[in-house]
Design a protein around this motif. Structure first.
Motif, short mmCIF file in Angstrom:
data_model
loop_
_atom_site.label_atom_id
_atom_site.label_comp_id
_atom_site.label_asym_id
_atom_site.label_seq_id
_atom_site.Cartn_x
_atom_site.Cartn_y
_atom_site.Cartn_z
N LYS A 147 38.18 36.67 49.10
CA LYS A 147 38.58 35.91 50.29
C LYS A 147 39.42 36.76 51.25
O LYS A 147 39.54 36.45 52.42
CB LYS A 147 39.36 34.67 49.89
N ARG A 148 39.96 37.86 50.74
CA ARG A 148 40.80 38.71 51.56
C ARG A 148 40.02 39.82 52.26
O ARG A 148 40.17 40.04 53.46
CB ARG A 148 41.90 39.33 50.69
N CYS A 149 39.15 40.53 51.49
CA CYS A 149 38.48 41.70 52.07
C CYS A 149 36.95 41.62 52.06
O CYS A 149 36.30 42.42 52.70
CB CYS A 149 38.92 42.97 51.35
N GLY A 150 36.39 40.68 51.30
CA GLY A 150 34.94 40.52 51.27
C GLY A 150 34.21 41.28 50.19
O GLY A 150 33.02 41.09 50.00
N LYS A 151 34.90 42.17 49.47
CA LYS A 151 34.26 42.91 48.39
C LYS A 151 34.01 41.98 47.20
O LYS A 151 34.70 40.99 47.02
CB LYS A 151 35.14 44.08 47.96
N THR A 152 33.04 42.29 46.36
CA THR A 152 32.65 41.43 45.25
C THR A 152 33.72 41.36 44.17
O THR A 152 34.27 42.39 43.76
CB THR A 152 31.33 41.96 44.63
N CYS A 203 43.48 29.34 43.53
CA CYS A 203 43.31 30.71 43.06
C CYS A 203 42.37 31.48 43.99
O CYS A 203 41.39 30.93 44.48
CB CYS A 203 42.73 30.72 41.65
N TYR A 204 42.66 32.74 44.21
CA TYR A 204 41.84 33.57 45.09
C TYR A 204 40.66 34.22 44.38
O TYR A 204 39.65 34.49 45.00
CB TYR A 204 42.68 34.66 45.75
N VAL A 205 40.78 34.52 43.08
CA VAL A 205 39.70 35.21 42.39
C VAL A 205 39.27 34.57 41.08
O VAL A 205 38.19 34.88 40.58
CB VAL A 205 40.06 36.69 42.12
N TYR A 206 40.05 33.66 40.52
CA TYR A 206 39.73 33.10 39.20
C TYR A 206 38.37 32.41 39.21
O TYR A 206 38.07 31.57 40.05
CB TYR A 206 40.79 32.11 38.73
N ASP A 207 37.53 32.81 38.26
CA ASP A 207 36.21 32.22 38.04
C ASP A 207 35.26 32.39 39.24
O ASP A 207 34.36 31.59 39.44
CB ASP A 207 36.34 30.75 37.67
N LEU A 208 35.49 33.43 40.05
CA LEU A 208 34.65 33.69 41.21
C LEU A 208 33.86 34.99 41.07
O LEU A 208 33.54 35.65 42.05
CB LEU A 208 35.50 33.73 42.48
N GLU A 209 33.52 35.35 39.84
CA GLU A 209 32.78 36.58 39.59
C GLU A 209 31.51 36.65 40.44
O GLU A 209 30.76 35.69 40.55
CB GLU A 209 32.38 36.66 38.12
N GLY A 210 31.32 37.80 41.10
CA GLY A 210 30.13 38.02 41.90
C GLY A 210 30.22 37.46 43.31
O GLY A 210 29.35 37.74 44.13
N LYS A 211 31.25 36.72 43.61
CA LYS A 211 31.43 36.17 44.96
C LYS A 211 32.34 37.09 45.77
O LYS A 211 33.07 37.89 45.22
CB LYS A 211 32.00 34.76 44.88
N PRO A 212 32.32 36.98 47.09
CA PRO A 212 33.16 37.86 47.91
C PRO A 212 34.65 37.51 47.82
O PRO A 212 35.01 36.33 47.76
CB PRO A 212 32.63 37.65 49.33
N ASP A 222 38.58 44.97 43.08
CA ASP A 222 39.08 46.34 42.87
C ASP A 222 39.55 47.01 44.16
O ASP A 222 40.24 48.01 44.11
CB ASP A 222 38.06 47.19 42.13
N ARG A 223 39.24 46.47 45.31
CA ARG A 223 39.77 47.01 46.55
C ARG A 223 41.20 46.51 46.76
O ARG A 223 42.10 47.27 47.07
CB ARG A 223 38.90 46.63 47.74
#
Length: 54
Positions: free
Chosen positions: A30-35, A19-28, A50-51
């Motif tokens: 992996k695609r664009c670096g935004k939180t 997964c690219y975003v699951y359970d990674l709240e507050g981390k950058p 959100d980007r």
């Protein structure tokens, strides 16, 4: 870590590492670096960038 269903089971678990975003709240992201943001929608956790998601 997921527990195998039977002794030689090598398929159970490991899904979240893909997964690219699951359970990674507050981390950058992996695609664009935004939180990564966590929201609750109908009492369910939702993680997104959100980007990339807009």
């Amino acid at each position: 870590m997921d527990v195998p269903v039977y002794k030689e089971d090598q398929l159970t678990g490991g899904y979240n590492q893909h997964c690219y975003v699951y359970d990674l709240e507050g981390k950058p992201c992996k695609r664009c670096g935004k939180t990564i943001i966590k929201d609750e929608i109908s009492s369910r956790k939702t993680f997104y960038c959100d980007r990339c998601q807009s």
